[in-house]
Scaffold this motif. Structure first.
Motif, PDB file in Angstrom:
ATOM      1  N   GLU A  66       0.834  -1.209   0.000  1.00 35.74           N
ATOM      2  CA  GLU A  66       0.000   0.000   0.000  1.00 35.74           C
ATOM      3  C   GLU A  66       0.869   1.259   0.000  1.00 35.74           C
ATOM      4  O   GLU A  66       1.883   1.338   0.700  1.00 35.74           O
ATOM      5  N   THR A  67       0.448   2.273  -0.794  1.00 36.28           N
ATOM      6  CA  THR A  67       1.182   3.549  -0.875  1.00 36.28           C
ATOM      7  C   THR A  67       0.456   4.671  -0.147  1.00 36.28           C
ATOM      8  O   THR A  67       1.069   5.642   0.285  1.00 36.28           O
ATOM      9  N   ASP A  68      -0.865   4.528  -0.019  1.00 34.11           N
ATOM     10  CA  ASP A  68      -1.647   5.546   0.672  1.00 34.11           C
ATOM     11  C   ASP A  68      -1.398   5.434   2.180  1.00 34.11           C
ATOM     12  O   ASP A  68      -1.677   4.400   2.788  1.00 34.11           O
ATOM     13  N   GLU A  69      -0.881   6.516   2.758  1.00 34.48           N
ATOM     14  CA  GLU A  69      -0.501   6.498   4.175  1.00 34.48           C
ATOM     15  C   GLU A  69      -1.707   6.308   5.088  1.00 34.48           C
ATOM     16  O   GLU A  69      -1.607   5.672   6.137  1.00 34.48           O
ATOM     17  N   THR A  70      -2.841   6.861   4.718  1.00 37.83           N
ATOM     18  CA  THR A  70      -4.048   6.718   5.555  1.00 37.83           C
ATOM     19  C   THR A  70      -4.483   5.259   5.612  1.00 37.83           C
ATOM     20  O   THR A  70      -4.773   4.714   6.680  1.00 37.83           O
ATOM     21  N   VAL A  71      -4.554   4.637   4.445  1.00 35.15           N
ATOM     22  CA  VAL A  71      -4.944   3.209   4.371  1.00 35.15           C
ATOM     23  C   VAL A  71      -3.920   2.349   5.075  1.00 35.15           C
ATOM     24  O   VAL A  71      -4.252   1.378   5.770  1.00 35.15           O
ATOM     25  N   LYS A  72      -2.655   2.729   4.882  1.00 33.19           N
ATOM     26  CA  LYS A  72      -1.558   1.977   5.505  1.00 33.19           C
ATOM     27  C   LYS A  72      -1.681   2.005   7.030  1.00 33.19           C
ATOM     28  O   LYS A  72      -1.468   1.001   7.717  1.00 33.19           O
ATOM     29  N   ALA A  73      -2.036   3.178   7.571  1.00 30.07           N
ATOM     30  CA  ALA A  73      -2.209   3.316   9.028  1.00 30.07           C
ATOM     31  C   ALA A  73      -3.370   2.462   9.514  1.00 30.07           C
ATOM     32  O   ALA A  73      -3.300   1.833  10.579  1.00 30.07           O
ATOM     33  N   GLU A  74      -4.478   2.409   8.713  1.00 27.20           N
ATOM     34  CA  GLU A  74      -5.635   1.580   9.087  1.00 27.20           C
ATOM     35  C   GLU A  74      -5.266   0.097   9.101  1.00 27.20           C
ATOM     36  O   GLU A  74      -5.673  -0.667   9.980  1.00 27.20           O
ATOM     37  N   LEU A  75      -4.508  -0.292   8.051  1.00 27.36           N
ATOM     38  CA  LEU A  75      -4.071  -1.697   7.973  1.00 27.36           C
ATOM     39  C   LEU A  75      -3.191  -2.065   9.164  1.00 27.36           C
ATOM     40  O   LEU A  75      -3.294  -3.167   9.737  1.00 27.36           O
ATOM     41  N   LEU A  76      -2.321  -1.144   9.541  1.00 26.26           N
ATOM     42  CA  LEU A  76      -1.418  -1.390  10.677  1.00 26.26           C
ATOM     43  C   LEU A  76      -2.210  -1.557  11.968  1.00 26.26           C
ATOM     44  O   LEU A  76      -1.869  -2.409  12.817  1.00 26.26           O
TER      45      LEU A  76
END
Length: 603
Positions: A267-277
């Protein structure tokens, strides 16, 4: 005359061969050197100065006395004397019968014990720890801690009146499997049937081994080795499966976590990446509440067993129904094959979360679900399933009460421990009082030093004992605790100066080494050690062989060994007293003339 060490090690070479038959053992009893070794081994015990039923003690031992004993064995006229029965107190308030054999019987028993040990030591199972060379309570306990990991249940085993109920015919039949010498076996029967004297009355012995007899412990191990081997075979049939089954729920969640982590990396989108984390962390937390393998798997079972004398402990990974069946099978085997009965009140099935009692320790299995990073930085449940050896406060309490060193006061419904003066010791010298306290503190700590909680629990014991010492000395010297501490305080140590028998100034220091936990030697190395016998150099016999009086210097004369119980109280004004004190020996080789003088003054 063959060297005893060579004789015994020759027997040891065949010890581990299960079907080997030992022959011509009885003739070893004609070897005078074997009796010299036996004499060297047993002479120092104070109990040898207590007369047996024949009225004799170890005093007046001579080569001629040993030769006459061997001659009675050679012509088979030797007959053991009945043991003198006395009773010693047990922890539960009851009394244990103890048999005191005569000195001649002790010598013969010690030779027989050495022979039996050489024959059987390599044959015994590693699960047996009582009365064996290089094994002890500590090796039994550390073996439990090492091998019972993950146990779900304990079976605490205790054989009812074991030493009194050994069946003589069963014992001899067990020994016949390895010993093909009827004269030697007849001698064993003579010891078993010797009887005992109690209140001036002779009593036959129809079962059991004489408690207090030198050969009793090894005969007990020979008897229960049959049970050890039964348990070894039982374990081979009971154990099931190579490992516990995987927890499917855990594996499913783990797969989801791996897939989410792949998405997170791509994932490149930081917002989505934070949700996934956030989801990954939540899954990790959920996963950490589970176990990788199923805690209970019907296709996986394990059984472990350790015995010390007539007490044994079994650890089970399985169900309570399995434990009930194991207990029933053991009870049946004991009754049918060994004619023994398990004690119903002491043979208990205990859940591993609770405390099982074994050799004075509380044994439990930890369930603490705490993670610890290993050397690779990976989180693991290091504590789950770990066996803990615990020293209970109740054990400390009982020990302090037995010493009369503590009293209890009730404060808000709780017992508060307070040290107290030991009035029975007030008549002793201050340095002797301190020596006795040191002996008791060290003895207690040395036994419980392998307990996981020894640092805290034993420290409480040490505190009570320390202040009980101060109060006992205070009562003796009519001073309060603060004055006693000031009087004998030397730096950080509590030291009592005194003068020895020679007038030299000595010091006794209160134990100050702390109560750090120690790791006991496990039986790994001991099980791999070759079975060999070590025998002490018979220095007493060498002194007798010289035929030189150590008192008057006469040579080439008949001599005997003069024995005393202890050096305490020996008068230094007599020539023999001076010699024994100067040499710090409880023995003295004397000629017939000097012996007559000693005996005359001793009456």
């Amino acid at each position: 005359m063959r060297n005893p060490e060579i004789v015994l090690n020759t027997l040891c070479q065949h010890s581990k061969v299960s079907d080997y038959k030992f022959e011509r053992l009885y003739r070893i009893l004609f070897n005078k050197e074997m009796f010299f070794i036996a004499y060297q081994r047993i002479y120092a015990k104070p109990g040898n100065m207590t007369p047996g039923t024949d009225g004799q003690t170890i005093d007046q031992m001579s080569i001629g006395r040993i030769e006459r004993l061997i001659e009675t064995l050679r012509n088979e006229s030797y007959k053991p004397h009945p043991a003198k029965r006395v009773y010693i107190p047990k922890k539960n308030g009851k009394k244990r019968p103890l048999g005191i054999p005569s000195v001649e019987d002790k010598l013969v028993q010690e030779v027989v014990r050495m022979i039996l040990e050489a024959i059987y030591e390599g044959h015994f199972e590693s699960t047996s720890h009582g009365f064996r060379p290089h094994k002890s309570c500590h090796t039994a306990l550390t073996s439990i801690q090492r091998t019972f990991t993950g146990a779900k249940w304990f079976i605490e085993g205790d054989i009812k009146g074991f030493f009194d109920n050994i069946d003589h015919d069963v014992l001899v039949s067990i020994m016949q499997e390895r010993i093909a010498d009827e004269r030697f076996l007849r001698l064993i029967r003579k010891f078993l049937k010797a009887g005992y004297i109690e209140d001036w009355k002779y009593n036959n012995t129809y079962s059991g081994t004489p408690q207090g007899g030198i050969i009793s412990p090894i005969l007990a191990n020979i008897y229960l080795d049959r049970f050890d081997k039964y348990m070894k075979e039982y374990i081979s049939h009971f154990d099931k499966g190579k490992e516990r089954a995987h927890n499917k729920e855990y594996c499913c969640l783990n797969t989801k976590t791996v897939n989410l982590r792949k998405k997170w990396k791509a994932e490149t989108d930081e917002t989505v990446k934070a949700e996934l984390l956030m989801k990954i962390k939540a899954m990790h937390e959920e996963k950490n509440k589970m176990t990788y393998r199923l805690p209970m798997d019907e296709n996986y079972r394990r059984l472990k067993y350790v015995r010390y004398a007539d007490d044994f402990l079994i650890g089970v990974i399985g169900s309570k129904a399995d434990c009930e069946r194991i207990k029933a099978d053991i009870t049946e085997y004991m009754m049918n094959n060994l004619k023994l009965e398990l004690s119903a009140e002491k043979t208990l099935i205990t859940h591993a979360k609770e405390n099982a009692k074994f050799l004075g320790f509380d044994i439990t299995v930890r369930t603490l679900d705490v993670f610890k990073r290993n050397s690779k930085g990976i989180k693991k449940r290091e504590f789950v399933g770990k066996v803990m050896l615990m020293l209970s406060s109740e054990t400390v309490k009982k020990k302090l009460l037995s010493y009369d060193a503590v009293k209890f006061t009730n404060v808000n419904g709780k017992d508060v421990w307070k040290p107290k003066s030991r009035e029975k010791m007030v008549g002793m010298k201050p340095e002797d009082i301190l020596a006795q306290f040191n002996l008791e503190i060290k003895g207690f700590y040395n036994y419980y030093c392998i307990a996981n909680n020894v640092s805290s629990t034993c420290a409480d014991f040490g505190y009570i004992m320390e202040y009980s010492l101060y109060m006992t000395l205070g009562q003796k010297l009519r001073r309060h605790v603060g004055q006693i501490r000031d009087k004998y305080r030397k730096g950080k140590n509590f030291v009592i100066p005194y003068k020895d028998a020679k007038g030299k100034e000595r010091f006794r220091t209160l134990y100050k080494e702390g109560f750090k936990r120690k790791s006991s030697l496990t039986d790994d190395f001991l099980d791999r050690t070759p079975c060999t016998m070590y025998v002490p150099k018979p220095s007493l016999a060498e002194r007798l062989k010289q035929q030189t009086c150590e008192m008057c210097g006469a040579t080439d004369t008949n001599v005997v060994m003069h024995h005393i119980r202890t050096l305490v109280g020996v008068k230094g004004e007599t020539p023999w007293g001076k010699l024994m004190l100067s040499r710090h020996r409880k023995t003295l080789v004397v000629c017939e003339s000097c012996n007559a003088i000693i005996q005359f003054h001793g009456k």
